[in-house]
Design an enzyme around this catalytic site. Structure first.
Site, PDB file in Angstrom:
ATOM      1  CB  THR A 127      86.527 -13.557  17.696  1.00 55.19           C
ATOM      2  OG1 THR A 127      86.269 -12.143  17.146  1.00 55.19           O
ATOM      3  CG2 THR A 127      87.293 -14.225  16.830  1.00 55.19           C
ATOM      4  CG  ASP A 128      82.407 -10.346  16.692  1.00 53.19           C
ATOM      5  OD1 ASP A 128      83.306 -10.342  16.699  1.00 53.19           O
ATOM      6  OD2 ASP A 128      81.613  -9.396  16.714  1.00 53.19           O
ATOM      7  CD  GLU A 129      87.495  -9.288  15.008  1.00 54.20           C
ATOM      8  OE1 GLU A 129      88.566  -9.052  14.269  1.00 54.20           O
ATOM      9  OE2 GLU A 129      87.718  -8.414  15.937  1.00 54.20           O
ATOM     10  CE1 TYR A 152      92.243 -12.685  17.323  1.00 58.35           C
ATOM     11  CE2 TYR A 152      90.450 -11.316  16.264  1.00 58.35           C
ATOM     12  CZ  TYR A 152      91.024 -12.042  17.434  1.00 58.35           C
ATOM     13  OH  TYR A 152      90.103 -12.240  18.339  1.00 58.35           O
ATOM     14  CE  LYS A 156      90.253 -16.709  18.590  1.00 57.11           C
ATOM     15  NZ  LYS A 156      90.901 -17.589  19.964  1.00 57.11           N
TER      16      LYS A 156
HETATM   17  P1  NAD Z   1      95.051 -10.636  25.094  1.00 55.16           P
HETATM   18  O1  NAD Z   1      95.701 -10.306  24.085  1.00 55.16           O
HETATM   19  O2  NAD Z   1      94.595  -9.444  26.188  1.00 55.16           O
HETATM   20  O3  NAD Z   1      95.437 -11.915  25.979  1.00 55.16           O
HETATM   21  C1  NAD Z   1      95.978 -12.936  25.295  1.00 55.16           C
HETATM   22  C2  NAD Z   1      96.687 -13.774  26.427  1.00 55.16           C
HETATM   23  O4  NAD Z   1      97.306 -14.895  25.919  1.00 55.16           O
HETATM   24  C3  NAD Z   1      97.864 -12.941  27.062  1.00 55.16           C
HETATM   25  O5  NAD Z   1      98.114 -13.356  28.543  1.00 55.16           O
HETATM   26  C4  NAD Z   1      99.033 -13.705  26.413  1.00 55.16           C
HETATM   27  O6  NAD Z   1     100.269 -13.910  27.192  1.00 55.16           O
HETATM   28  C5  NAD Z   1      98.672 -15.174  26.183  1.00 55.16           C
HETATM   29  N1  NAD Z   1      99.288 -15.680  24.912  1.00 55.16           N
HETATM   30  C6  NAD Z   1      99.520 -15.224  23.772  1.00 55.16           C
HETATM   31  N2  NAD Z   1     100.359 -16.145  23.049  1.00 55.16           N
HETATM   32  C7  NAD Z   1     100.579 -17.333  23.893  1.00 55.16           C
HETATM   33  C8  NAD Z   1     101.101 -18.513  23.718  1.00 55.16           C
HETATM   34  N3  NAD Z   1     101.590 -18.689  22.491  1.00 55.16           N
HETATM   35  N4  NAD Z   1     101.204 -19.311  24.577  1.00 55.16           N
HETATM   36  C9  NAD Z   1     100.525 -18.991  25.784  1.00 55.16           C
HETATM   37  N5  NAD Z   1      99.960 -17.903  26.007  1.00 55.16           N
HETATM   38  C10 NAD Z   1      99.930 -17.090  25.134  1.00 55.16           C
HETATM   39  O7  NAD Z   1      93.432 -11.227  24.572  1.00 55.16           O
HETATM   40  P2  NAD Z   1      92.040 -11.227  25.186  1.00 55.16           P
HETATM   41  O8  NAD Z   1      91.405  -9.754  24.357  1.00 55.16           O
HETATM   42  O9  NAD Z   1      92.021 -11.343  26.622  1.00 55.16           O
HETATM   43  O10 NAD Z   1      91.419 -12.180  24.268  1.00 55.16           O
HETATM   44  C11 NAD Z   1      91.397 -13.558  24.833  1.00 55.16           C
HETATM   45  C12 NAD Z   1      90.568 -14.355  23.846  1.00 55.16           C
HETATM   46  O11 NAD Z   1      89.209 -14.070  23.588  1.00 55.16           O
HETATM   47  C13 NAD Z   1      91.436 -14.627  22.678  1.00 55.16           C
HETATM   48  O12 NAD Z   1      91.255 -15.946  22.162  1.00 55.16           O
HETATM   49  C14 NAD Z   1      90.452 -13.934  21.637  1.00 55.16           C
HETATM   50  O13 NAD Z   1      90.808 -14.212  20.255  1.00 55.16           O
HETATM   51  C15 NAD Z   1      89.103 -14.126  22.136  1.00 55.16           C
HETATM   52  N6  NAD Z   1      88.046 -12.970  22.222  1.00 55.16           N
HETATM   53  C16 NAD Z   1      88.440 -11.566  22.184  1.00 55.16           C
HETATM   54  C17 NAD Z   1      87.796 -10.615  22.195  1.00 55.16           C
HETATM   55  C18 NAD Z   1      87.934  -8.908  22.543  1.00 55.16           C
HETATM   56  O14 NAD Z   1      87.256  -8.241  22.249  1.00 55.16           O
HETATM   57  N7  NAD Z   1      89.207  -9.013  23.227  1.00 55.16           N
HETATM   58  C19 NAD Z   1      86.382 -10.662  21.631  1.00 55.16           C
HETATM   59  C20 NAD Z   1      86.170 -12.244  21.263  1.00 55.16           C
HETATM   60  C21 NAD Z   1      87.188 -13.298  21.630  1.00 55.16           C
HETATM   61  P1  TYD Z   2      89.671  -2.932  18.096  1.00 57.19           P
HETATM   62  O1  TYD Z   2      89.502  -2.430  19.452  1.00 57.19           O
HETATM   63  O2  TYD Z   2      91.196  -3.308  17.689  1.00 57.19           O
HETATM   64  O3  TYD Z   2      88.922  -4.264  17.912  1.00 57.19           O
HETATM   65  P2  TYD Z   2      88.571  -5.081  16.423  1.00 57.19           P
HETATM   66  O4  TYD Z   2      89.179  -4.451  15.248  1.00 57.19           O
HETATM   67  O5  TYD Z   2      89.045  -6.480  16.907  1.00 57.19           O
HETATM   68  O6  TYD Z   2      87.324  -4.942  16.347  1.00 57.19           O
HETATM   69  O7  TYD Z   2      88.995  -1.764  17.081  1.00 57.19           O
HETATM   70  C1  TYD Z   2      87.635  -1.684  17.358  1.00 57.19           C
HETATM   71  C2  TYD Z   2      87.147  -0.809  16.229  1.00 57.19           C
HETATM   72  O8  TYD Z   2      87.810   0.426  16.317  1.00 57.19           O
HETATM   73  C3  TYD Z   2      87.544  -1.115  14.922  1.00 57.19           C
HETATM   74  O9  TYD Z   2      86.517  -0.697  13.890  1.00 57.19           O
HETATM   75  C4  TYD Z   2      88.792  -0.304  14.656  1.00 57.19           C
HETATM   76  C5  TYD Z   2      88.711   0.937  15.164  1.00 57.19           C
HETATM   77  N1  TYD Z   2      89.794   1.617  15.741  1.00 57.19           N
HETATM   78  C6  TYD Z   2      90.065   2.885  15.259  1.00 57.19           C
HETATM   79  O10 TYD Z   2      89.379   3.733  14.782  1.00 57.19           O
HETATM   80  N2  TYD Z   2      91.222   3.507  15.862  1.00 57.19           N
HETATM   81  C7  TYD Z   2      92.180   2.634  16.645  1.00 57.19           C
HETATM   82  O11 TYD Z   2      93.192   3.310  16.980  1.00 57.19           O
HETATM   83  C8  TYD Z   2      91.733   1.234  17.132  1.00 57.19           C
HETATM   84  C9  TYD Z   2      92.781   0.648  17.687  1.00 57.19           C
HETATM   85  C10 TYD Z   2      90.654   0.790  16.581  1.00 57.19           C
END
Ligand code: NAD
Ligand code: TYD
Length: 338
Positions: A127-129, A152, A156
């Site tokens: 992730t960019d984070e 988090y 990562k």
């Molecule tokens: P999500 O929380 O929707 O899904 C995570 C999945 O991992 C779920 O199906 C969960 O059951 C499974 N999981 C969790 N713990 C586990 C374990 N111990 N063993 C096996 N499976 C497990 O997450 P997402 O938003 O789909 O993100 C997927 C990946 O992409 C993550 O690694 C996240 O860090 C990365 N990512 C997400 C975003 C975003 O905006 N959502 C952006 C950049 C990177």
């Molecule tokens: P989020 O979807 O949790 O992603 P991330 O924190 O990983 O970027 O949140 C996106 C942005 O929205 C972040 O700046 C936090 C803000 N946010 C709110 O203001 N209210 C909320 O209830 C949530 C979940 C997020």
């Protein structure tokens, strides 16, 4: 080609499984997922995969499980792509331990299987984070130092460093992708866009942290998944690739749009106490993937957000069962008295 997709029942993972099944029908797919609160086998219902064979339920932080799983394949897989993670910053503030176990130890267990097999590519979905927080100017490149703010993002970043070490020390074939904030269908309703959409549909308050001026760079999950497929097939070993939507938005702009689209007004918006350690701004420089792979985002934020809000309107049967016990406990703990 046999690909293991860990975390394939979550938001991005399930979108990726669908893309692989559609675009690479000859690949053998094995989905591994613990089915935590964020994982839902129903997300794979329309893939056509025979889940009795293509799905293994288990926790990647349990090395015994991971060992048995890989030991059960006649040959080591050609690719392991790791989406599995605890993924919500706010939950990492309430309870960081699971983030360490899954995001660091879990990733390490999978990496070790690839190292010990002596073959196969390991792709870490990061992730960019991990780069921390930007001020009002500049963008993250792949060379930006890691500087995470939350449990988090720290977990990562730790996994990314282990992947780098396995490549440099053991010669494991690795690729790391780092992407900005995703949105789209099947995103768990704890994240900004689905949370605001579903709350608005239910006439509930829309809780905006701080003044709502924090900025994120939004990308549709389909664009991200297309990039991951390219990174698997064409990424250079040991490299990191940034993906982003080139679509920066302040949170309040998004919440206002959702409120307008769902309720026709902004009365539900409420400014609440800020998230501790809240990163100010994320923005990705995608020059490397554009130059090396010809990748760029295709879905505009306007179109993507409109379609996503529609998807949540049309899929109450997907999200309503989720808004029960565990979710309500988290919601109360995090949002009550904010
Ligand atoms: P999500 O929380 O929707 O899904 C995570 C999945 O991992 C779920 O199906 C969960 O059951 C499974 N999981 C969790 N713990 C586990 C374990 N111990 N063993 C096996 N499976 C497990 O997450 P997402 O938003 O789909 O993100 C997927 C990946 O992409 C993550 O690694 C996240 O860090 C990365 N990512 C997400 C975003 C975003 O905006 N959502 C952006 C950049 C990177
Ligand atoms: P989020 O979807 O949790 O992603 P991330 O924190 O990983 O970027 O949140 C996106 C942005 O929205 C972040 O700046 C936090 C803000 N946010 C709110 O203001 N209210 C909320 O209830 C949530 C979940 C997020």
């Amino acid at each position: 080609m046999h690909i293991i997709i860990a975390g394939g029942c979550g938001f991005i993972g399930s979108n990726f499984v669908k893309m692989v099944v559609a675009k690479r029908p000859a690949w053998r797919v094995t989905v591994v997922d613990a089915l935590t609160y964020a994982g839902n086998l129903a997300n794979l219902a329309d893939t056509g995969l025979d889940l009795a064979h293509a799905f293994a339920k288990g926790n990647i932080s349990d090395n015994g499980f991971v060992e048995r799983l890989f030991g059960g394949f006649p040959e080591p897989p050609e690719c392991v792509v790791n989406f599995a993670a605890e993924s919500h910053v706010d939950r990492s503030i309430l309870g960081p331990r699971a983030f360490i176990e899954t995001n660091i130890l879990g990733a390490f267990n999978l990496l070790e299987r690839v190292r010990l097999a002596g073959r196969g590519r390991f792709v870490q979905i990061s992730t960019d984070e991990v780069y921390g927080s930007l001020g009002d100017e500049g963008k993250f490149t792949e060379l930006t130092p890691l500087d995470p703010s939350s449990p988090y993002s720290a977990s990562k970043a730790s996994a990314d460093l282990l992947v780098q070490a396995h490549h440099r020390t053991f010669g494991v074939d690795t690729v790391i992708t780092r992407c900005s904030n995703n949105y789209g269908p099947y995103q768990f309703p704890e994240k900004l866009i689905p949370l605001m959409t579903i709350n608005a549909m239910q006439g509930k308050e829309l809780p905006v942290y701080g003044a709502g001026r924090n900025v994120r760079d939004w990308i549709h999950a389909e664009d991200h998944c297309r990039g991951i497929l390219m990174a698997i097939e064409r990424g250079r070993s040991g490299e990191v690739y940034n993906f982003g939507g080139e679509s920066e938005m302040a949170n309040i702009q998004i919440v206002e749009r959702i409120a307008d689209a769902v309720t026709g007004g902004r009365d539900l918006i409420r400014f609440v106490k800020d998230r501790p350690g809240h990163d100010w701004r994320y923005a990705m420089d995608i020059t490397k993937v554009r130059d090396e792979m010809g990748w760029s985002p295709a879905v505009t934020f306007d179109d993507g957000l409109r379609a996503t809000v529609e998807w949540y309107k049309e899929h109450r049967n997907w999200w309503q069962p989720i808004l029960t016990g565990e979710y309500l406990t988290f919601y109360d703990q995090w949002y009550n008295n904010r």
